[in-house]
Write an enzyme that holds these catalytic residues in place. Structure first.
Site, mmCIF file in Angstrom:
data_model
loop_
_atom_site.group_PDB
_atom_site.id
_atom_site.type_symbol
_atom_site.label_atom_id
_atom_site.label_comp_id
_atom_site.label_asym_id
_atom_site.label_seq_id
_atom_site.Cartn_x
_atom_site.Cartn_y
_atom_site.Cartn_z
ATOM 1 C CB SER A 1 -1.027 -0.168 1.380
ATOM 2 O OG SER A 1 -1.829 0.930 1.056
ATOM 3 C CG HIS B 1 -4.122 -1.091 -0.816
ATOM 4 N ND1 HIS B 1 -3.991 -1.010 0.548
ATOM 5 C CD2 HIS B 1 -4.784 -2.379 -1.014
ATOM 6 C CE1 HIS B 1 -4.617 -1.919 1.071
ATOM 7 N NE2 HIS B 1 -4.843 -2.769 0.062
ATOM 8 C CG ASP C 1 -5.925 -5.623 2.592
ATOM 9 O OD1 ASP C 1 -6.211 -6.767 2.592
ATOM 10 O OD2 ASP C 1 -5.575 -5.143 1.413
#
Ligand SMILES: C[S@@+](CC[C@H](N)C(=O)[O-])C[C@H]1O[C@@H](n2cnc3c(N)ncnc32)[C@H](O)[C@@H]1O
Lengths: 271, 200
Positions: free
Chosen positions: B18, B45, B137
């Site tokens: 991310s 992401h 996540d």
């Protein structure tokens, strides 16, 4: 606890034998994740208990079917798609005396209301019929009401503007508490019905069929069968619209279709 | 106990990241062997900007880089990128499926969804890497890769520009190895099947 492949198969066989719901040709990874999610959400101590509940409790079966299929949807999702429909497809549809559109796998209806807005702005809604179908009666009930969460309206309004919309988006609904209640004239031309793409047949002829983000849940063979069903249900020179990651390429019907620009819209050849 | 790693068995490498993760990839990709003989899946992401990422990353390597397509078969030597706004799932027959379900950890694609399904499909033939990020996540998914017998690597939180994501995985005890970018590059190259254990 994670469910095993063999257990997924057992459940699918139960659904088929007891209720006639055929999920056997769905993509397994998604189904399995949905079932695991449900085991957690509904706090089943074991797979056996989930299975028992599905087999014996019809009300729970409804929930099960609703939850293992994915119902997420949006208004004016992929604005460039709607822009293309607005600028190109509706120009063609305008030449028909009666416009018949089929939204297959419409979920809670956001896509159908988006289409109705396009038709109204093109002054075509009065001579259109929007058939909206899904296998899940609960989502259809929501679609019929046309009431969507107010928190989403900002996003939808942005999507709407990107799709080429020039009206005030908020004119299309009335805000009440945390709901947006869409104007009844939009739903006046909508016909909602359950229809299972796996087992039900063609029921009419259309000039435009939309089936977006449904085929991704099917395996290749089932995708092909469903595309053939659409082919049988589409007029010559009609349009077929799929989701942004779905394609007609590689399917048996692809020879009869021409993709429109870069959009996921195909036009059926004249013969 | 250090897990025994048989380097040349991995069929799939899956990397999630991310905030700050892209920078790591930009460093890793140019240094990957160009005769890579396992498949790579990248789940990053990001906001919108669909095809930009593919272009950006394919500039960094001679290996084939492409967006993962619906029902596409996973082939060795190809770097696949999870498309924006769908979850990327891996089927047991080693093909991709896309899924438009709810966001997980505010993310779609979610790293967990890809890691978990890849762990099911590949088991011990999977290696997973979790990079920098400000999101939880990926930690659960990485743990599942480990539990399925796969190899799990976490970027050293001291080095990561945002340490939260690697830290989450470490706290879950999901990491077989905690490595810096340099070490990650070294290990990924050693995973190539062409390298025989004796030549190491
Ligand atoms: C992700 S939603 C897509 C909604 C909308 N078309 C969109 O793109 O935003 C998928 C829908 O397909 C429906 N569906 C799944 N299997 C079906 C089947 N066999 N027949 C009809 N509808 C089905 C689900 O109930 C769900 O409402």
């Amino acid at each position: 606890m994670m469910i095993k492949d063999a257990e997924v198969d057992l459940l699918l066989t139960d659904l088929m034998d007891l209720y006639g719901y055929d999920f056997t040709d769905y993509s397994k990874a998604s189904l399995k994740r949905r079932i695991n999610r449900l085991l957690l959400l509904d706090k089943f101590p074991s797979f056996a208990e989930l299975r028992f509940r599905v087999k014996t409790d019809e009300d729970y079966l409804k929930r099960f079917v609703e939850e293992i299929t994915v119902n997420v949807t949006e208004m004016f999702r992929d604005p460039s798609f709607y822009r293309y429909v607005r600028e190109k497809v509706l120009k063609v549809l305008a030449t028909y005396p009666l416009i018949r559109i089929w939204h297959a796998g419409c979920s809670t209806g956001e896509e159908v209301y988006s289409m109705a807005i396009l038709l109204q702005e093109a002054n075509l809604l009065h001579k259109s019929l929007l058939y909206a179908t899904d296998l899940n009666p609960d989502v259809l009930e929501k679609a019929r009401k046309g009431i969507f969460p107010l928190v989403n309206m900002k996003q939808y309004s942005e999507n709407y503007i990107l799709s080429g919309g020039t009206h005030e988006f908020s004119d299309y609904y009335t805000a009440k508490y945390d709901h947006a209640i869409f104007n009844k004239e939009l739903s006046g031309k909508m016909i909602f019905a359950t229809h299972n793409l796996v087992s039900d047949r063609s029921f009419n002829e259309f000039q435009l069929i939309l089936c977006r983000n449904v085929l991704i849940y099917f395996d290749k063979d089932l995708q092909d069968r469903v595309l053939t069903l659409f082919d049988q249900s589409l007029d010559a020179l009609g349009f077929l619209a799929l989701g942004s990651k779905e394609t007609l390429r590689f399917s048996t019907i692809s020879n009869h279709y021409i993709q429109q620009d870069k959009e996921k819209i195909w036009r059926k050849k004249s013969s | 106990m250090e897990k025994e790693i048989f380097m040349n068995k991995y069929e799939l490498l899956i990397i999630g990241g991310s905030a700050g993760g892209l920078e790591v990839l930009l460093e890793v990709l140019p240094q990957l062997r160009t005769d890579l003989d396992y498949a790579v899946v990248l789940v990053m992401h990001r906001r919108g900007g669909d095809s930009l990422l593919t272009g950006l990353l394919s500039d960094k390597t001679k290996l084939a880089v492409k967006e993962a397509e619906e029902k596409e078969a996973i082939r060795p030597g190809v770097i696949y990128i999870a498309p924006a706004d769908y979850h990327l799932l891996i089927e047991n027959d080693k093909t991709f499926s896309l899924d438009y379900s709810e966001k997980i950890h505010y993310s779609r694609p979610a790293i967990d969804a890809s890691f978990e399904t890849a762990a099911e499909a590949y088991g011990p033939l999977l290696a997973g890497v979790l990079l920098s990020g400000a999101n939880a996540d990926g930690a659960e998914g990485l743990l599942q890769i480990k539990q399925a017998g796969g190899l799990t690597i976490v970027q050293d939180p001291d080095e990561a520009s945002v340490s939260y994501m690697p830290q989450q995985a470490i706290e879950k005890n999901a990491a077989d190895k905690i490595l810096t970018t340099r070490q990650i590059i070294g290990l990924l190259n050693e995973l190539n099947h062409s390298i025989k254990p004796g030549n190491r």
